[in-house]
Write an enzyme that holds these catalytic residues in place. Structure first.
Site, mmCIF file in Angstrom:
data_model
loop_
_atom_site.group_PDB
_atom_site.id
_atom_site.type_symbol
_atom_site.label_atom_id
_atom_site.label_comp_id
_atom_site.label_asym_id
_atom_site.label_seq_id
_atom_site.Cartn_x
_atom_site.Cartn_y
_atom_site.Cartn_z
ATOM 1 N N HIS A 141 0.848 -1.215 0.000
ATOM 2 C CA HIS A 141 0.000 0.000 0.000
ATOM 3 C C HIS A 141 0.865 1.241 0.000
ATOM 4 O O HIS A 141 1.052 1.840 1.051
ATOM 5 C CB HIS A 141 -0.905 -0.004 1.228
ATOM 6 C CG HIS A 141 -2.096 0.888 1.121
ATOM 7 N ND1 HIS A 141 -2.080 2.217 1.471
ATOM 8 C CD2 HIS A 141 -3.353 0.640 0.697
ATOM 9 C CE1 HIS A 141 -3.282 2.741 1.290
ATOM 10 N NE2 HIS A 141 -4.069 1.794 0.825
ATOM 11 N N PHE A 142 1.331 1.712 -0.979
ATOM 12 C CA PHE A 142 1.420 1.209 -2.342
ATOM 13 C C PHE A 142 2.898 1.102 -2.683
ATOM 14 O O PHE A 142 3.651 2.028 -2.345
ATOM 15 C CB PHE A 142 0.732 2.169 -3.304
ATOM 16 C CG PHE A 142 -0.720 2.409 -2.988
ATOM 17 C CD1 PHE A 142 -1.679 1.469 -3.325
ATOM 18 C CD2 PHE A 142 -1.112 3.562 -2.328
ATOM 19 C CE1 PHE A 142 -3.024 1.700 -3.038
ATOM 20 C CE2 PHE A 142 -2.453 3.784 -2.037
ATOM 21 C CZ PHE A 142 -3.411 2.859 -2.383
#
Length: 141
Positions: free
Chosen positions: A49-50
């Site tokens: 993420h991410f």
């Protein structure tokens, strides 16, 4: 009164990797709390993420606020040794992304405290700017 991580662990049942508070700067049992979470690039969530653009998920900001609010509730003598469960969430808003290197300041004011429940308003800030806010409900068991 300030609390160290050891003192926080005496109040909350959470442990690594889900204990999200690093310190409590101030707690007035049954009224309010100010806590800190240091956001580091080593947190497992950033693997997905991410990748290449790490952003702390909003749900973890809300959970951090809930843990802070639980400290304010469970610091009350009548709730010593109990657990605060997440009972509800209202009016959650996210205003800015939180990334590694940020320090989240978590402020929760308890608005209602009953024998088996509590309600509070939480605000998360980074560098004095509001990044998230929500109304939180706790069930005490």
């Amino acid at each position: 009164m300030k609390l160290t991580i050891t003192e926080i662990q005496e109040i909350l049942p959470h442990r690594y990797p889900f204990l999200l508070l690093d310190s409590v700067e101030e707690v007035i049992p049954g009224e309010r709390v100010v806590a800190k979470k240091n956001v580091t690039v080593n947190e497992q969530v950033f693997q997905g993420h991410f990748p290449g653009n790490p952003v702390l998920p909003g749900v973890l900001i809300i959970e951090s606020l809930a843990q802070a609010g639980a400290v304010a509730l469970l610091s009350m003598p009548e709730f010593k040794g109990k657990t605060a469960y997440f009972g509800g969430l209202d009016k959650a808003k996210f205003r800015q992304k939180v990334t590694p290197g940020d320090t989240l300041i978590l402020e929760v004011e308890l608005l209602k405290v009953r024998a088996s429940a509590g309600m509070g308003k939480g605000v998360a800030k980074v560098n004095g700017k509001k990044v998230a806010e929500a109304e939180l409900t706790f069930m005490i068991g």
